[in-house]
Design a protein around this motif. Structure first.
Motif, mmCIF file in Angstrom:
data_model
loop_
_atom_site.group_PDB
_atom_site.id
_atom_site.type_symbol
_atom_site.label_atom_id
_atom_site.label_comp_id
_atom_site.label_asym_id
_atom_site.label_seq_id
_atom_site.Cartn_x
_atom_site.Cartn_y
_atom_site.Cartn_z
ATOM 1 N N THR A 38 7.608 -29.252 18.355
ATOM 2 C CA THR A 38 6.237 -28.775 18.104
ATOM 3 C C THR A 38 5.401 -28.903 19.367
ATOM 4 O OG1 THR A 38 6.338 -29.384 15.768
ATOM 5 C CG2 THR A 38 4.155 -29.162 16.731
ATOM 6 N N GLY A 39 5.447 -30.079 19.984
ATOM 7 C CA GLY A 39 4.670 -30.280 21.204
ATOM 8 C C GLY A 39 5.118 -29.322 22.290
ATOM 9 N N LEU A 40 6.435 -29.157 22.428
ATOM 10 C CA LEU A 40 6.962 -28.275 23.469
ATOM 11 C C LEU A 40 6.507 -26.835 23.242
ATOM 12 C CD1 LEU A 40 8.775 -27.731 25.890
ATOM 13 C CD2 LEU A 40 10.726 -27.632 24.335
ATOM 14 N N ALA A 58 2.765 -26.359 23.830
ATOM 15 C CA ALA A 58 2.403 -26.436 25.254
ATOM 16 C C ALA A 58 2.961 -25.250 26.028
ATOM 17 C CB ALA A 58 2.922 -27.746 25.847
#
Lengths: 579, 281, 177
Positions: free
Chosen positions: B84-86, B89
């Motif tokens: 999710t973070g990847l 971003a």
């Protein structure tokens, strides 16, 4: 600072509007060209509970609360005893209450402060739309020397949307209080200041400063899970990040927060989260993953009283152990600590720089006292620290890319996804230089040495600590402290110095890795040391003993939260050693 | 749909594999998944540097190192938040998560719920063998309550198994499919569809564990092609899934139309200076 | 699958037949290579070298088909657009059907089974083909597959009784994480 300051408390409950009153007062003081520090305390109720606003005003920047308060204005007495330990009064203190509401409780009278009455509710009710808290503010302004114009502009701005009538009513109540002040006993007054001639000043909390430091440092991805007292860092960052093209996402728990920022950072975007002790405990496993996989992240811990749920709304310096030692395995990483409200900005920005430079987690320890205090302070200087990650753009000629190449510095150029020819798998498993999982002893040794070398060998410069000497210089007493204990220690040193005493204050900003050579140099010639910290178990002292050489005569002064260590307690020990 | 760009250079499936030998037992369904995944990437013609495979811990989670794309092998149960973070971003990357039934639905259960809710444009491939293979054969959330093959639960767990597709649908997953490892070509096709479909795509793969659940070899004879094509009606999909015996495979079961979660930026000129001005007295 | 995939006999043009033949041989080659890797990894040397030999043989078949293809423009088909009756190409051994303890006999039996299926496939194409050239070539391919079957059977006979033994492993499985 030992020069001119006045410390006061406004207390009350339910609809008294203590918090509002404190904020108005702080803002008016700012307009008047003063500096200030405000903290707050509250009962456990979500609404309508008792509250106290504690403010120290001065003509110079304020580092810490005083040991006692000159003035306490109680709009009512409801449950005010709850705050008694936090608002120490002495014989010279002036305790003002509303005569219509009976006597002050015994808890406030232990040191026999002076007392006076101010009929706040009666005066307020005589004014259409008047409120007792504005009457109180008027009296306070009159007593401490706050110019009326400063308050008028604040009230006008705050109540503009409620209309002129509301503004007029508030100012009428204020002026009535101001008139009543003439008949009240005296408390210290501050001189008027030409605010236009002042350096640029800010009104900011430690949590806001932390958020700004993150953005200045280059953070553009934040994952957020709310927890007291860190939530305001994230709330400030949410709209602010969007303005600079960054992203804030609310996660489902702290395990998600830390892993989301690891993912974002793996993708090349500097990332941060903020939490408190319980959240940091949850994140520890994954911070270890970031160490092993060499992914930079910044984790802010706004410390509160522990262990476990503890006292969420109060400050303590007791997460040092978990920040430094918490990971399983040997997992070298960076831990830094802010030592003032302003320093929250510097230290967080520096932490981003450190994390990105060394491709490692950097933990930033602040605490509830710094995080939720609002200070009027000089505008913080611009800093050059922007996170700079060493990235890989091409493998060597005819070579495979080695993500975890054994370099002299220990830092290996990192391929950012999207870069052709440099694909690799980041891994929490131990690995060789290519990143392939390995259980070989030589690979483990080499990678462990590398990960240690990169943080131990980094040049941290002068920022590892703030060092302050008494005016006279020299001496043989050193105060060693960190974090929010620095404020009272600074004040103690100033008082000691004003009385001709000589001592040195060393406040560590870099908690891990240890810098034994630097502390040794700072302690050269100092034969006695006083270690000051706010923890029940003396965590900082034990860490110093583990990693540093301390003078033979070292005394540890530590206490747990929730009460801050006062300057007098530190000064007493300095004086005891002086004679 | 993410930015899956068709590049002029055409790679074959084997170009998406690394030279690292899998640790899996011969006969493991995960070999089939690796083949299908790399075939799907070849069909999508994605440049390897624009793909990231994220995993947790378990046999299935070893996959990233066996591919030649960017990979992240994280800790147990936390692959979805990393992904999710990847993706948030770096939205231009194609992010695929590979996990197993233990990693994904036990320790990872909470993240599973919220990933379905959040509907970020990633594809979640779960290799379900109804056992914890890596740690020598414990019951997993999808194991039948009367399976007595584990030393930890010798009388069976006695607990209802977790139904990942039902829970995924209820939590908001935007694409749901179930495939069998015995049908790798169809698996590749469905993975292609899953990647192309915007939002959170969930693909459950019945992937036998030849070492700890040897009886799962009979799955290849039990599974049957789902009779009906996918529906875009969540209620209808829910009814089908609730009455499904877990062996209807080979087709997409549900395709939703929730827009994928994408953060909004609000970049202004003056940016940081503006933020600082808000503190000035 | 419990339901039979009854797609009948595939009706192919010449380029399509060639594309299918090429895919069959290359995928069989790749699969034997994967299985050889797996067996090497698990230290079943006899079966590893057997699969490696089959990989080499299939590689030679690929070159033969490529020669036949010449400059014919082959259609580019997605993996699921091929007219296989089974889940994969008939000549490709199901990757889930092996065991690290398998004997050479087991391995060859699998290969024989799949060569049979390949022959079946070509026979079906030949029967359904309206084009005479396609018929001829498909029959030729079918014949070649049957020749492979015979070759494998002979090979098996040569191996003798040692080929029957699987790998005995008294050790329990490992736990890695």
């Amino acid at each position: 600072m030992a020069a001119q300051s006045v410390s006061l408390v406004i207390a009350g409950s339910g609809g008294a509007g203590v918090v509002t009153a404190g904020s108005l007062l702080l803002e008016a003081a700012a307009n008047a060209g003063w500096y200030a520090l405000m903290t707050r305390s509250a009962g456990p109720q979500i609404r309508g509970g008792e509250a106290a606003a504690m403010i120290r005003f001065a003509t110079e920047p304020v580092a810490s609360h005083d040991d006692s308060f000159h003035l306490l204005v109680a709009i009512d007495w409801e449950n005010i005893s709850r705050f008694a330990a936090e608002i120490p009064l002495v014989a010279d203190s002036l305790l003002i209450g509303d005569p219509a509401l009976g006597d002050a409780p015994a808890a406030l009278l232990r040191n026999s402060p002076r007392q006076a009455g101010l009929a706040m509710s009666e005066i307020a009710s005589s004014i259409e739309g008047g409120r007792p808290n504005m009457v109180a503010l008027g009296a306070i302004a009159g007593m401490i020397g706050l110019p009326v114009a400063a308050m008028a502009s604040v009230v006008t701005r705050q109540l503009k949307r409620k209309g002129q009538a509301a503004i007029d009513a508030s100012m009428a109540a204020f002026n009535a209080g101001l008139a009543a002040a003439a008949g009240l006993p005296a408390v210290p007054r501050l001189p008027a200041v030409d605010s236009a001639a002042r350096e640029e000043r800010w009104s900011i909390t430690g949590n806001e400063a932390t958020g700004l430091g993150a953005i200045r440092g280059g953070v553009r991805f934040v994952a957020a899970y709310p927890i007291t007292p860190a939530t305001e860092v994230l709330e400030w960052l949410a709209p602010s990040l969007a303005k600079v093209g960054g992203v804030l996402v609310q996660a489902e728990d702290e395990l998600a927060s830390i892993n989301q920022i690891i993912g974002a950072s793996y993708g090349g975007v500097p990332a941060l989260t903020a939490t408190s002790g319980p959240g940091l405990s949850l994140m520890i496993e994954s911070i270890g993953l970031a160490v092993a996989a060499e992914v930079p992240v910044v984790v802010v811990d706004v410390m509160r009283v522990g262990p476990s749920t503890g006292i969420a709304t109060k400050s303590e310096q007791s997460d040092l152990n978990i920040a430094v030692y918490g990971m399983h395995g040997d997992a070298p990483h960076v831990v830094v600590a802010a030592n003032s409200v302003a320093d929250c900005l510097f230290t967080t920005q520096w932490a981003v720089h450190l994390a990105e430079s060394m491709q490692t987690p950097a933990l930033v320890l602040t605490d509830q006292l710094l995080g939720q205090s609002r200070a009027i302070l000089p505008r913080p200087a611009e800093l050059a620290f922007i996170g700079q990650r060493q990235t890989a753009v091409a493998a060597g000629e005819g070579q495979r890319y080695k993500r975890y190449a054994l370099t002299g510095s220990g830092v290996s150029p990192m391929a950012i996804p999207g870069t052709p020819g440099l694909t690799y798998t980041a891994d929490g498993l131990e690995h060789n230089e290519l990143g392939t999982p390995s259980s070989q002893a030589s690979d483990h040794q080499a990678q462990m040495d590398k990960r240690l070398r990169k943080v131990a060998g980094f040049d941290y410069g002068d920022h590892w600590a703030d060092i302050m000497d008494a005016e006279a210089g020299g001496g043989d007493i050193a105060i060693i402290t960190w974090g929010s204990s620095t404020g009272p220690a600074r004040e103690a040193l100033e008082r000691f110095s004003a009385a001709g005493g000589k001592a040195r204050l060393i406040s560590l900003r870099l908690i891990a890795p240890a810098q034994p050579d630097k502390l040794a140099a700072a302690l050269a010639g100092f034969e006695r040391a006083l270690v000051v910290e706010q923890s029940h178990g003396g965590q900082f002292h034990r860490m110093l003993r583990a990693f540093y050489d301390l003078p033979r005569q070292t005394l540890a002064l530590y206490q747990p939260g929730p009460l801050p260590i006062g300057p007098a307690r530190i000064l007493d020990q300095l004086n005891a050693w002086r004679t | 749909m993410d930015a899956a760009v068709a590049e002029p250079r055409k790679l074959a499936a084997k170009d998406y594999k690394s030279d690292i030998k899998p640790i899996w037992c011969p006969g493991c369904g995960d070999y089939s998944v690796l083949n299908a995944l790399t075939r799907a990437l070849a069909e999508l013609a994605l440049p390897p540097e624009m793909v990231a495979v994220v995993s947790g811990i378990g046999c299935s989670s070893r996959i990233p190192a066996y591919t030649s794309v960017y990979g992240f092998h994280g800790v147990h149960g936390r692959a979805l938040p990393v992904a999710t973070g990847l993706k948030l971003a770096r939205p231009e990357l194609t992010v695929i998560v590979t996990s197993g039934d233990g990693d994904g639905f036990s320790i990872g259960g909470n993240h599973f719920l919220h990933a379905c809710r959040r509907n970020v444009d990633i594809t979640y491939i779960v290799m379900d063998n109804q056992v914890y293979g890596m740690t020598k054969g414990q019951a997993s959330p999808t194991t039948a309550p009367d399976w007595e093959g584990s030393k930890l639960t010798p009388e069976g767990t006695g607990i209802n198994p977790f139904q990942p597709l039902v829970v995924g649908l209820a939590s908001g997953a935007n694409f749901i499919a179930r495939v069998s490892a015995s049908d790798p070509i169809n698996m590749a096709k469905i993975i292609v569809e899953a990647v192309r479909h915007p939002g959170f795509s969930l693909v459950q793969i019945l992937s036998p564990c030849v070492t700890f659940r040897p009886e799962q070899q009979e799955w290849r004879d039990i599974v049957r092609t789902a009779v009906v094509d996918y529906t875009d009606d969540a209620a209808r999909a829910a009814r089908r899934l609730m009455t499904d015996d877990g062996f209807n495979v080979g087709k997409v079961l549900y395709k939703g139309s929730r827009p994928p979660f994408r953060p909004e930026f609000e970049v202004t000129d003056g940016s940081i200076a503006e933020l600082e001005a808000s503190f000035a007295i | 699958m419990t339901d039979s995939r009854d797609i009948g006999n595939a009706v192919l043009t010449m380029p399509e037949l060639l594309a299918h033949a090429l895919a069959m041989e290359s995928e069989a080659c790749e699969r034997y290579g994967q299985l050889a890797d797996q067996m090497e990894n698990c230290n079943n040397a006899p079966v590893a070298s057997l699969f490696r030999r089959l990989e080499d043989i299939e590689r030679a078949h690929v070159r033969e088909i490529e020669a036949i293809c010449g400059n014919v423009a082959l259609p580019r088909l997605a993996p699921w657009e091929y007219a296989w009756r089974d889940n994969e190409s008939p000549e490709t051994i199901d990757i889930g059907s092996v065991s690290y303890q398998m004997s050479q006999r087991d391995a060859v039996a699998l290969a024989i089974e799949h060569e049979h299926r390949a022959a079946e496939f070509y026979r079906g194409v030949a029967d359904a083909a309206p084009d005479a050239e396609v018929k001829r070539l498909a029959r030729q391919f079918a014949g070649e597959e049957l020749a492979h079957v015979q070759w494998l059977r002979d090979w098996l006979t040569q191996m003798g009784s040692s080929a029957e033994r699987g790998v005995d492993d008294p050790d329990p499985p490992n736990s890695l994480e």
